[in-house]
Design a protein around this motif. Sequence first.
Motif, short mmCIF file in Angstrom:
data_model
loop_
_atom_site.label_atom_id
_atom_site.label_comp_id
_atom_site.label_asym_id
_atom_site.label_seq_id
_atom_site.Cartn_x
_atom_site.Cartn_y
_atom_site.Cartn_z
N ALA A 4 -54.16 -47.16 -3.30
CA ALA A 4 -54.58 -47.21 -2.09
C ALA A 4 -54.88 -48.97 -1.68
CB ALA A 4 -55.87 -46.49 -1.85
N ALA A 19 -59.93 -39.11 1.64
CA ALA A 19 -59.26 -39.66 0.60
C ALA A 19 -57.68 -39.22 0.93
CB ALA A 19 -59.52 -39.42 -0.73
N TYR A 54 -53.39 -36.34 -6.17
CA TYR A 54 -53.51 -35.33 -5.18
C TYR A 54 -53.86 -33.97 -5.61
CZ TYR A 54 -53.15 -32.27 -1.15
OH TYR A 54 -53.18 -31.14 -0.25
N LEU A 74 -52.28 -41.35 1.26
CA LEU A 74 -51.99 -41.23 -0.10
C LEU A 74 -51.58 -39.68 -0.87
CD1 LEU A 74 -55.32 -42.97 -0.88
CD2 LEU A 74 -53.20 -43.80 -1.05
N MET A 122 -58.59 -45.29 3.74
CA MET A 122 -57.51 -44.68 2.91
C MET A 122 -56.43 -43.94 4.09
SD MET A 122 -59.25 -43.31 -0.25
CE MET A 122 -60.09 -44.36 -1.21
N ILE A 179 -56.40 -43.72 -7.29
CA ILE A 179 -56.52 -44.00 -5.71
C ILE A 179 -56.64 -45.47 -5.72
CG2 ILE A 179 -57.95 -43.67 -3.88
CD1 ILE A 179 -58.64 -40.69 -4.80
#
Length: 664
Positions: free
Chosen positions: A352, A444, A374, A366, A363, A348
């Motif tokens: 990101a 996230a 993910y 993503l 964020m 991430i």
Amino acid sequence: MTTTTLAVLVPLLPFLGAVAGLLLGRTAPGFVRPLAVLPTLAALALAAVVAVRQGGDQAVNAATELTPTGSVPVELALHIDGFAALVAVLVAFVTTCVQAYSTGYLRDDPRYPSYAALVSLFTSAMLLVVYSGDLIVLLVGWEVMGICSYFLVGHYWETPEARAASLKAFLVTKLGDVPFLIGLFALATDAGSFRITKVLDAVAHGAVDHPTLVGVLLLAGVAGKSAQFPLHTWLPDAMAGPTPVSALIHAATMVAAGVYFIARLLPVFEASQAAMVVLAVMAAVTMLGSGLAALAQDDIKRVLAYSTIGQLGYMTGALAVGDRGAAVFHLLSHGAFKALLFLGAGVIIHAAGTNSLAAMSRMHGLRDRIPDAYWTMTVALLALAAIPPFSGFFSKESVLGAAEHVATGHTEHAPGAAGWITLVAGLLTAVLTAAYATRLWLLAFRGRGAEVPDHGRQPLPMTVVLWVLALPSLALGAFAYRVLPDWFDGRDLTPTLTTSVLGTGLALVGGVVTYAAWRHTSALAARVPMGAVAAHPEGDAGLVEAEAIATHEPAYGDVAEAPDPADPGRLLLGPLHRHAAAGFHLDAVYTALFVRPAQAAATLVRFLDREVVETYVRGAGALPRWLGIAVRRAQTGNLQTYVSALLAGTVVLAVAVVLVATGA
């Protein structure tokens, strides 16, 4: 090869890899990556062979005296039971994943050779702790891990945050190690040996005279190493180090050492009901406090850090009710999904474009950009929230089941109070864990922070490692709770109906309430305009992380101006949010109680040293110097002066004689 020989090679191979990596890092950089991965991979293979040969049967013991001491002997000893065999496999497995992941994450880092060597040394020290059958040898590995954590947390030493975090981690853990060392010597003195088998035999025969004192002293070291209240404050700050280091420390080394140590010497603590209650209270406060703090953090790595503290609280709670099988079972499953969560956080950070302390409120988009992270992090978060059939469900329920067993008076291994404390705190923590896990997933992967440029695919080693760790996070629990009882004293690890229904129900409540709060805050935040984002060139994740810490700025554009206002944590915690976000101000309390008095005492000592002691020292040197000056001036070498002085002295003596005679 014998099992003993293979076991010796398990910690030795990473150590040799570390030495070779340091020696060849500059002269032959092409060998650095193979020397980082292959020794740990070989150690994993040998640890697996040792585990298969040991098979949960009678412990493998071997010892040789290092040197005659004249009193309590110190021996290079191995003690490999089912617990040690499986924990060693976990350590080697996670370290191999971290080393492979780091080849992509830190591919352009100029200090990668020293980093990889320190990770290997860290691994060797933890494996020494796991296999050691002598408390002094265990202490060597224990302390080597402390110095490795200091260097690895401070990897980006150019930044004040990394320097402060590494120093804090070292000092806080050393604060616990002082009473820990005293407790080890007190225990060995009563038992007449540092050998773990002999210590346990002495405890069984009642030869330990002060079990409460010894237990509490040892718990101080465990609290520091495993980040339990009140010595847990170093762990969230340690996130200033590279993300793979965080995965290593949280999943398989350092913080796992304290839990493993109690499991190894659990009869010592069971000899004192007071020590068990203290352990239960420590676990309960740790679980609840860390859960609330995690729900208030914006940085994804600090959320995971507080999560680790809470999950370690579950493990120490299981030990407080006398079930080391449940504790180590949760240690194994937690090691897999927590390593996955931290390494996913590294992906991430790479994608990101936030700083290394990756702010979830910044964020956006993503989910589609990093599908591997993910899906694998979704699996890990479900395991963390203990949703069946993921691994965390089975291991956490074994802890709650053990606590219920003690609370209802079905065992005499631990006081009933410890059972009730652990059970109630564990159920409440289940709500908080599901809440912050859901919040992390929503912010996230479905957040409304500023859009950041996509700077390409993740390095292949990083993606592959995520899927490798996803397998045990998904399937380890369902498989292990049937198999592990044969390795763990034969105790049943099957989830009980009552705690399973309560724990899962509370976890679902925590997740649903958090989702509802997120939907509510999202509706209110829909009118907030999104901020503009500047472009940032593609870069290596590790270098991006270092640059972001150094500049205190987001690594890919000014996303700080467009945070996601839809944070359910603020709504759920209300006025408690500000205090939870600051870790309930424990650092400020410690500063007021310990740091400032120590600084004031140091200032006083400096004043006394410079103004009092040095005054006497300078005076002692000045007086002879002045006398020398006076004598030197009297010795002029002029004969007339000497005769005049002699005449004057004669006159003075004559006058004195006359005065005395007249008076008489």
